[in-house]
Design an enzyme around this catalytic site. Sequence first.
Site, mmCIF file in Angstrom:
data_model
loop_
_atom_site.group_PDB
_atom_site.id
_atom_site.type_symbol
_atom_site.label_atom_id
_atom_site.label_comp_id
_atom_site.label_asym_id
_atom_site.label_seq_id
_atom_site.Cartn_x
_atom_site.Cartn_y
_atom_site.Cartn_z
ATOM 1 C CD GLU A 88 0.144 -22.353 -11.997
ATOM 2 O OE1 GLU A 88 0.268 -23.630 -11.657
ATOM 3 O OE2 GLU A 88 -0.808 -21.839 -12.325
HETATM 4 C C1 LIG Z 1 0.680 -12.614 -9.325
HETATM 5 C C2 LIG Z 1 0.447 -13.612 -8.484
HETATM 6 C C3 LIG Z 1 -0.618 -14.429 -8.992
HETATM 7 C C4 LIG Z 1 -0.882 -15.456 -8.386
HETATM 8 N N1 LIG Z 1 -1.947 -16.402 -8.903
HETATM 9 C C5 LIG Z 1 -2.426 -17.482 -8.183
HETATM 10 C C6 LIG Z 1 -3.586 -18.197 -8.537
HETATM 11 O O1 LIG Z 1 -4.245 -17.773 -9.322
HETATM 12 N N2 LIG Z 1 -4.195 -19.113 -7.409
HETATM 13 C C7 LIG Z 1 -3.571 -19.324 -6.568
HETATM 14 O O2 LIG Z 1 -4.054 -20.082 -5.789
HETATM 15 N N3 LIG Z 1 -2.400 -18.601 -6.080
HETATM 16 C C8 LIG Z 1 -1.851 -17.469 -6.828
HETATM 17 N N4 LIG Z 1 -0.650 -17.172 -6.482
HETATM 18 C C9 LIG Z 1 0.078 -17.468 -5.348
HETATM 19 C C10 LIG Z 1 1.266 -18.212 -5.645
HETATM 20 O O3 LIG Z 1 1.263 -19.450 -5.959
HETATM 21 C C11 LIG Z 1 2.058 -18.135 -4.405
HETATM 22 O O4 LIG Z 1 2.288 -16.927 -3.992
HETATM 23 C C12 LIG Z 1 3.231 -19.121 -4.151
HETATM 24 O O5 LIG Z 1 2.839 -20.519 -4.572
HETATM 25 C C13 LIG Z 1 4.165 -19.088 -3.033
HETATM 26 O O6 LIG Z 1 3.332 -19.061 -1.919
HETATM 27 P P1 LIG Z 1 3.771 -17.743 -0.694
HETATM 28 O O7 LIG Z 1 3.613 -16.426 -1.634
HETATM 29 O O8 LIG Z 1 2.771 -17.791 0.389
HETATM 30 O O9 LIG Z 1 5.234 -17.917 -0.273
HETATM 31 P P2 LIG Z 1 5.577 -19.134 0.850
HETATM 32 O O10 LIG Z 1 5.028 -20.251 0.715
HETATM 33 O O11 LIG Z 1 5.499 -18.330 2.221
HETATM 34 O O12 LIG Z 1 7.146 -19.205 0.358
HETATM 35 C C14 LIG Z 1 8.190 -18.125 0.776
HETATM 36 C C15 LIG Z 1 9.452 -18.533 0.396
HETATM 37 O O13 LIG Z 1 9.868 -19.677 1.126
HETATM 38 C C16 LIG Z 1 10.304 -20.831 0.343
HETATM 39 N N5 LIG Z 1 9.681 -22.037 0.627
HETATM 40 C C17 LIG Z 1 8.239 -22.228 1.314
HETATM 41 N N6 LIG Z 1 8.251 -23.432 1.751
HETATM 42 C C18 LIG Z 1 9.441 -24.090 1.759
HETATM 43 C C19 LIG Z 1 9.972 -25.321 2.111
HETATM 44 N N7 LIG Z 1 9.219 -26.333 2.498
HETATM 45 N N8 LIG Z 1 11.205 -25.561 1.928
HETATM 46 C C20 LIG Z 1 12.000 -24.773 1.177
HETATM 47 N N9 LIG Z 1 11.565 -23.379 1.034
HETATM 48 C C21 LIG Z 1 10.299 -23.084 1.369
HETATM 49 C C22 LIG Z 1 9.592 -20.618 -0.980
HETATM 50 O O14 LIG Z 1 10.208 -21.219 -2.099
HETATM 51 C C23 LIG Z 1 9.672 -18.860 -1.172
HETATM 52 O O15 LIG Z 1 10.880 -18.831 -1.568
HETATM 53 C C24 LIG Z 1 -0.360 -16.048 -7.170
HETATM 54 C C25 LIG Z 1 0.649 -15.118 -6.669
HETATM 55 C C26 LIG Z 1 1.015 -13.981 -7.397
HETATM 56 C C27 LIG Z 1 2.200 -13.161 -6.783
#
Ligand SMILES: Cc1cc2nc3c(=O)[nH]c(=O)nc-3n(C[C@H](O)[C@H](O)[C@H](O)COP(=O)(O)OP(=O)(O)OC[C@H]3O[C@@H](n4cnc5c(N)ncnc54)[C@H](O)[C@@H]3O)c2cc1C
Length: 586
Positions: free
Chosen positions: A431
């Site tokens: 989220e």
């Molecule tokens: C078990 C699970 C259930 C999930 N359920 C859903 C779902 O139902 N639907 C759905 O759509 N998604 C879902 N997700 C996805 C989840 O919402 C994302 O994993 C999350 O939003 C982070 O995106 P990412 O994993 O690509 O990390 P990234 O965006 O790559 O981020 C990696 C790190 O970099 C940081 N970061 C990224 N951008 C910036 C910035 N601009 N400035 C500073 N720091 C930054 C983040 O805070 C994080 O610490 C789920 C994930 C998991 C693991």
Amino acid sequence: MKYLLHRVFNVGSFFPTLNMPQELEPDLVDAILHEVARMAEEVLAPLNQSGDSSGCRFESGRVLTPEGFKQAYDSFADGGWCGFTGAPDYGGQGMPKLLSVCLEEMLFAANSSFALYPLLTSGAALAIQAHGNPSLQASYLGSLYSGKFTGTMCLTEPQSGSDLGLLKTRAIPRQDDTYSIEGTKIFITGGEHDLTENIIHLVLARLPDSPAGVKGISMFLVPRQLLNENGTSGANNQVKCGSIEQKMGIKASATCVMNFEGSIGYLVGEPNQGLACMFTMMNYERLTMGSQGIGLSQYAYQVARDYALERRQGRSPIIDNSGSEDASLLADHPDIRRMLLTLRGNLMAGRALTFYTAMKLDVCKFSDDRDAIESATVLVDLLTPVVKAYCTDRGFEDCVSAQQVLGGYGYIKDWGLEQCVRDARIAQIYEGTNGIQALDLLGRKVVRNQGSSIRILVTEIEEFAARCKSHESLYRKASVLKRSTDELMSLTQHLVKLARSEPAAVGVAAVSYLNLLGTVTYGYMWLQILANANFDEEQINGENYLEGIRTAGEYYFDRMLSQVRFWTDTALAGLGPLLAMKSNQL
Ligand SMILES: Cc1cc2nc3c(=O)[nH]c(=O)nc-3n(C[C@H](O)[C@H](O)[C@H](O)COP(=O)(O)OP(=O)(O)OC[C@H]3O[C@@H](n4cnc5c(N)ncnc54)[C@H](O)[C@@H]3O)c2cc1C
């Protein structure tokens, strides 16, 4: 919960100010809480550990939930809980968010994996109710509220997580006002499972020639099975689950790779407004995630407290041991009390903050008073990232502390706390990660409006603290809270100014700022809790419950509110080295 609802937030006076579909007398509120508690204890909690051990299975494109989940889901749906906050026109119960957060907390405490299936469905139904056309509403809402269908939200793609502007899934118009959806979504909670006959996906995708970035995203409703004329689920819609993730926790919640291979989709809301539509859902969901942190730490607290009241080790320096050969209870060691009181301090204030924010959401939804709606909207916007991030960060830390109370047994599966720690961890990530919540808070909700929203909250806190000063027992606490809001406001002014010349200021200070605001709002909640407690008379459950609350509140003001200083100091510390460090030196 009952203490907060009736004594602190006075629902008996609050609900009648709203135009809700039904009257909610205090007795009915209690009856609802007891019924949710019964279901959580008798139906969901018994499946928590077994669900964790077996997890979901992926077999030839199908996802099988752990044994017992289907029966539990059916009895949950038969109880009418799936449509708890849904629109009565389509068979929902029209309940306020304030009662829904109670339900959510209990579900997460009992079985976090299970909780996600119906709670995401509520969010999806909310988005359809707010933005779908009447035909979509008529076709889908009834079955989502009855629990016949579940819902998902499909945002994330392999290259697009926090940055939704990068998403690539395409929506190609067909001749009949529908769209052909093509793309792969990952990490989709409940994307595929065996609980219901149909699954309704809300998918973010791009129309041809849409603007780049987040301005070119639209939202589509994509059912796993298309509906027949009579509303029953019919032909497959080319929505395929590619695999499920093996993960750290919430193992009985299916986390799916979803392939949309020319699936038929229906536009929800206006073209290119998909993100705004999704945020209707996500604002509710983010509050819900706060309840996950609180629910799990409540469960962990109960286990740790009971253990500390039975296990004996060492000799306590704070009780009279003379004449006894027995080792002391863990609960009588200062360090164990420190952990349990910290847990209690966070838990009670965190729950109060989710209730407070839920009440503001209820004002936005059910009130006729335009001024009240306006200020409630500002507070919801401001507090949603705080509830999401602060309550889940504290929730995770508190589960770890509870585990620590059990020593080695905390690390052993049978006691349930290692699962609790694993399950709580995800709430800090999905989220929108907690880091992204902090950027949203400081960048969009504070600096962008020059601190005007935070001023509204701080004025409310200061007025309340001023009223409390006339009570002897609250004078010191109200004064300390006022000093905290002074620090918060001077840091806010400083950051608003600095952000004009230093673009990195928000990124550097955001997490500290969110923690500072979280600490102050927890202080505000504690002052409300203490101000409303009638310590002399009331006994709940035959225990001196209120005396315990009073002591936990004292502890918050003595030991926990002082973190305000730490977060203020760290908000800008280290700016120089942080900017000077080269990426290849990290
Ligand atoms: C078990 C699970 C259930 C999930 N359920 C859903 C779902 O139902 N639907 C759905 O759509 N998604 C879902 N997700 C996805 C989840 O919402 C994302 O994993 C999350 O939003 C982070 O995106 P990412 O994993 O690509 O990390 P990234 O965006 O790559 O981020 C990696 C790190 O970099 C940081 N970061 C990224 N951008 C910036 C910035 N601009 N400035 C500073 N720091 C930054 C983040 O805070 C994080 O610490 C789920 C994930 C998991 C693991």
